[in-house]
Design a protein around this motif. Structure first.
Motif, mmCIF file in Angstrom:
data_model
loop_
_atom_site.group_PDB
_atom_site.id
_atom_site.type_symbol
_atom_site.label_atom_id
_atom_site.label_comp_id
_atom_site.label_asym_id
_atom_site.label_seq_id
_atom_site.Cartn_x
_atom_site.Cartn_y
_atom_site.Cartn_z
ATOM 1 N N LEU A 106 0.800 -1.225 0.000
ATOM 2 C CA LEU A 106 0.000 0.000 0.000
ATOM 3 C C LEU A 106 0.837 1.281 0.000
ATOM 4 C CD1 LEU A 106 -3.128 -0.767 2.210
ATOM 5 C CD2 LEU A 106 -2.912 -0.717 -0.269
ATOM 6 N N PRO A 107 1.986 1.337 0.687
ATOM 7 C CA PRO A 107 2.785 2.572 0.576
ATOM 8 C C PRO A 107 3.222 2.876 -0.857
ATOM 9 C CG PRO A 107 3.484 1.309 2.483
ATOM 10 C CD PRO A 107 2.532 0.435 1.720
ATOM 11 N N VAL A 108 3.541 1.835 -1.624
ATOM 12 C CA VAL A 108 3.914 2.049 -3.021
ATOM 13 C C VAL A 108 2.716 2.568 -3.804
ATOM 14 C CG1 VAL A 108 4.836 0.973 -5.110
ATOM 15 C CG2 VAL A 108 5.640 0.210 -2.861
ATOM 16 N N VAL A 109 1.562 1.969 -3.577
ATOM 17 C CA VAL A 109 0.346 2.413 -4.256
ATOM 18 C C VAL A 109 0.024 3.863 -3.891
ATOM 19 C CG1 VAL A 109 -2.148 2.051 -4.445
ATOM 20 C CG2 VAL A 109 -0.590 0.081 -4.422
ATOM 21 N N ARG A 110 0.092 4.157 -2.599
ATOM 22 C CA ARG A 110 -0.227 5.501 -2.139
ATOM 23 C C ARG A 110 0.736 6.538 -2.737
ATOM 24 N NH1 ARG A 110 -2.962 7.099 2.676
ATOM 25 N NH2 ARG A 110 -2.876 4.944 3.421
ATOM 26 N N GLN A 111 2.015 6.186 -2.789
ATOM 27 C CA GLN A 111 3.009 7.103 -3.344
ATOM 28 C C GLN A 111 2.736 7.387 -4.816
ATOM 29 O OE1 GLN A 111 6.963 5.471 -3.571
ATOM 30 N NE2 GLN A 111 7.942 7.478 -3.640
ATOM 31 N N GLN A 112 2.425 6.339 -5.575
ATOM 32 C CA GLN A 112 2.153 6.514 -6.991
ATOM 33 C C GLN A 112 0.905 7.369 -7.216
ATOM 34 O OE1 GLN A 112 4.046 5.580 -9.593
ATOM 35 N NE2 GLN A 112 5.579 4.815 -8.155
ATOM 36 N N VAL A 113 -0.140 7.088 -6.468
ATOM 37 C CA VAL A 113 -1.399 7.811 -6.640
ATOM 38 C C VAL A 113 -1.238 9.278 -6.272
ATOM 39 C CG1 VAL A 113 -3.747 8.034 -5.719
ATOM 40 C CG2 VAL A 113 -2.889 5.790 -6.409
ATOM 41 N N SER A 114 -0.450 9.556 -5.235
ATOM 42 C CA SER A 114 -0.282 10.945 -4.793
ATOM 43 C C SER A 114 0.390 11.815 -5.846
ATOM 44 C CB SER A 114 0.530 10.986 -3.494
ATOM 45 O OG SER A 114 1.877 10.584 -3.722
ATOM 46 N N ALA A 115 1.094 11.196 -6.791
ATOM 47 C CA ALA A 115 1.786 11.960 -7.835
ATOM 48 C C ALA A 115 0.879 12.308 -9.010
ATOM 49 C CB ALA A 115 3.000 11.170 -8.338
ATOM 50 N N LEU A 116 -0.353 11.825 -8.994
ATOM 51 C CA LEU A 116 -1.284 12.135 -10.080
ATOM 52 C C LEU A 116 -1.737 13.590 -10.014
ATOM 53 C CD1 LEU A 116 -3.592 8.973 -9.974
ATOM 54 C CD2 LEU A 116 -2.025 9.594 -11.832
ATOM 55 N N GLU A 117 -2.353 14.033 -11.095
ATOM 56 C CA GLU A 117 -3.026 15.342 -11.097
ATOM 57 C C GLU A 117 -3.976 15.364 -9.898
ATOM 58 O OE1 GLU A 117 -6.253 17.980 -11.588
ATOM 59 O OE2 GLU A 117 -6.476 15.824 -11.900
ATOM 60 N N PRO A 118 -4.060 16.471 -9.155
ATOM 61 C CA PRO A 118 -4.756 16.486 -7.870
ATOM 62 C C PRO A 118 -6.177 15.922 -7.883
ATOM 63 C CG PRO A 118 -3.498 18.494 -8.117
ATOM 64 C CD PRO A 118 -3.384 17.749 -9.428
ATOM 65 N N THR A 119 -6.975 16.287 -8.886
ATOM 66 C CA THR A 119 -8.346 15.776 -8.917
ATOM 67 C C THR A 119 -8.360 14.265 -9.098
ATOM 68 O OG1 THR A 119 -9.217 17.846 -9.802
ATOM 69 C CG2 THR A 119 -10.565 15.880 -10.122
ATOM 70 N N LEU A 120 -7.541 13.765 -9.998
ATOM 71 C CA LEU A 120 -7.477 12.312 -10.209
ATOM 72 C C LEU A 120 -6.916 11.611 -8.979
ATOM 73 C CD1 LEU A 120 -6.193 12.169 -13.896
ATOM 74 C CD2 LEU A 120 -8.541 11.912 -13.062
ATOM 75 N N ILE A 123 -9.733 11.240 -6.460
ATOM 76 C CA ILE A 123 -10.702 10.193 -6.797
ATOM 77 C C ILE A 123 -10.098 8.812 -6.549
ATOM 78 C CG2 ILE A 123 -12.096 9.187 -8.643
ATOM 79 C CD1 ILE A 123 -12.099 12.004 -9.933
ATOM 80 N N CYS A 124 -8.869 8.616 -6.992
ATOM 81 C CA CYS A 124 -8.221 7.316 -6.811
ATOM 82 C C CYS A 124 -7.998 7.023 -5.329
ATOM 83 C CB CYS A 124 -6.891 7.282 -7.557
ATOM 84 S SG CYS A 124 -7.055 7.320 -9.356
ATOM 85 N N SER A 125 -7.625 8.032 -4.553
ATOM 86 C CA SER A 125 -7.418 7.840 -3.122
ATOM 87 C C SER A 125 -8.723 7.463 -2.434
ATOM 88 C CB SER A 125 -6.839 9.108 -2.486
ATOM 89 O OG SER A 125 -5.535 9.364 -2.967
ATOM 90 N N TYR A 126 -9.822 8.074 -2.889
ATOM 91 C CA TYR A 126 -11.131 7.710 -2.343
ATOM 92 C C TYR A 126 -11.467 6.259 -2.681
ATOM 93 C CZ TYR A 126 -16.166 7.238 -1.876
ATOM 94 O OH TYR A 126 -17.413 6.768 -1.556
ATOM 95 N N HIS A 127 -11.337 5.907 -3.954
ATOM 96 C CA HIS A 127 -11.655 4.548 -4.372
ATOM 97 C C HIS A 127 -10.839 3.515 -3.605
ATOM 98 C CE1 HIS A 127 -12.336 1.013 -6.873
ATOM 99 N NE2 HIS A 127 -11.021 0.885 -6.918
ATOM 100 N N LEU A 128 -9.569 3.821 -3.374
ATOM 101 C CA LEU A 128 -8.680 2.888 -2.693
ATOM 102 C C LEU A 128 -8.875 2.858 -1.179
ATOM 103 C CD1 LEU A 128 -5.539 3.692 -4.819
ATOM 104 C CD2 LEU A 128 -6.606 1.431 -4.667
ATOM 105 N N GLY A 129 -9.726 3.732 -0.659
ATOM 106 C CA GLY A 129 -10.006 3.733 0.770
ATOM 107 C C GLY A 129 -9.047 4.559 1.593
ATOM 108 N N PHE A 130 -8.145 5.291 0.942
ATOM 109 C CA PHE A 130 -7.191 6.118 1.675
ATOM 110 C C PHE A 130 -7.857 7.345 2.279
ATOM 111 C CE2 PHE A 130 -3.795 4.595 -1.571
ATOM 112 C CZ PHE A 130 -3.683 3.391 -0.902
ATOM 113 N N THR A 131 -8.835 7.897 1.564
ATOM 114 C CA THR A 131 -9.502 9.125 2.003
ATOM 115 C C THR A 131 -11.010 8.997 1.835
ATOM 116 O OG1 THR A 131 -9.337 10.128 -0.200
ATOM 117 C CG2 THR A 131 -7.518 10.554 1.341
#
Length: 345
Positions: free
Chosen positions: A25-39, A42-50
């Motif tokens: 999950l840290p790898v996933v979270r790191q990758q997702v955090s580098a996306l364009e903020p809106t995306l 959304i991805c962080s929500y889907h993944l249950g992070f936020t």
């Protein structure tokens, strides 16, 4: 005692859900955090992070099934879990991209017990978020410098191609209940089995294992996918929403011919014809769906589906036995196969 009864304590510790989550999950979270903020939101929500407001959430991030499979198989070919950590995270990114898209295509409003991403952020942005997860997954694989990078990248690309083909082919099956079980199997092998095969084969590619090992692992993944999807179809009709995280009978409501329904419609009995009439009537009221579920079971669809799921699981384990993994890993992967198909703890 059988190998199923005596899994390696050390390997069990490495593959505990908490351990796999803390590694991937840290790898996933790191990758997702580098996306364009809106995306990223959304991805962080889907993944249950936020949550939907972007605040930290304790929501489930999924079972990380494919990551656990990859990690277990890595141990069986002489690798350490960290040797495939990036690929395990990448596969979870790809898998979650398909979930976001599936929810939109199927009109499913719930995912893991809370509103699906498209219900919160709209379908247009959710589609882009799913696309972003696909791109991230492939980038993680391509950027990893370890052994077998070219072969692993090719395996991931092929898996993604098959998933998209299966998703596309599924629309043709939905055109009516005349679809055959053979057509159903092909869709599942593409849409569901492909990522499971990738999870099992990737460590063998990294370790440079011979072709017969790859063939055995692909066969295990193919039949595991069929066993899982058929059991999932049964749960969709008769399962507990508290376990599945989604309302029951969604496939029937959408007239998506799942395996129990296909089996019931092909039985050629008066009950099958009654079911066919209700299917064509397009009713979506709870009583209509309940009657269709009852007729599906009465025509033998549930029994045959459960029988086929068990048969595919047995076949998956036969292929696994030919993969020449270490005994401890074979035992652990066997346990994982059962957990995946039967949702055992």
């Amino acid at each position: 005692m059988s190998t199923l009864d005596t899994p390696s304590t050390g390997l069990q510790a490495l593959l505990s859900p908490r351990t796999v989550r803390s590694a991937v999950l840290p790898v996933v979270r790191q990758q997702v955090s580098a996306l364009e903020p809106t995306l990223a939101r959304i991805c962080s929500y889907h993944l249950g992070f936020t949550d939907e407001h972007g605040d930290p959430s304790g929501a489930a991030s999924g079972k990380l099934t494919r990551a656990a499979l990859m990690t277990a198989t890595a141990g069986g070919v002489g690798l350490r879990p960290e040797d495939v950590r990036a690929q395990a995270a990448a596969l979870e990114l790809l898998h979650n991209s398909t979930l976001i898209h599936d929810d939109i295509i199927d009109g499913d409003e719930l995912r893991r017990g809370r509103p699906a991403a498209w219900k919160v952020f709209g379908a247009d942005l959710a589609i882009l978020a799913g696309d972003a997860l696909q791109a991230l997954g492939m980038q993680v694989v391509v950027d990893d410098p370890g052994p077998g990078r070219a072969e692993i990248s090719s395996a991931f690309a092929e898996a993604l191609r098959l998933v998209l083909a299966g998703q596309s082919r599924e629309f043709t099956v939905r055109l009516g209940p005349g679809a055959s079980i053979a057509e159903y199997n092909r869709i599942v092998e593409e849409k569901t089995s492909a990522l499971l095969e990738c999870a099992l084969v990737t460590p063998a590619l990294r370790a440079g294992r011979p072709e017969h090992v790859l063939v055995a692992l692909r066969g295990a993944g193919r039949h595991l996918g069929l066993a899982f999807q058929i059991f999932n179809d049964v749960e969709d009709i008769w399962g507990d929403p508290a376990v599945t995280g989604k309302p029951v009978r969604g496939d029937i409501r959408r007239r998506n011919p799942s395996l129990p329904v296909l089996a019931a419609l092909s039985a050629g009995s008066p009950v099958s014809e009654r079911l066919r009439g209700l299917w064509r009537a397009d009713g979506t009221a709870a009583a209509h769906l309940q009657e269709m579920a009852d007729l599906t079971e009465e025509a033998g669809g549930r029994h045959l589906a459960e029988q086929l799921s068990r048969g595919h699981l047995d076949t998956a384990l036969e292929h696994l036995g030919r993969a020449a993994l270490s005994p401890a890993a074979t035992s652990e992967v066997t346990v994982l196969f059962d957990r995946i198909v039967n949702r055992t703890a």
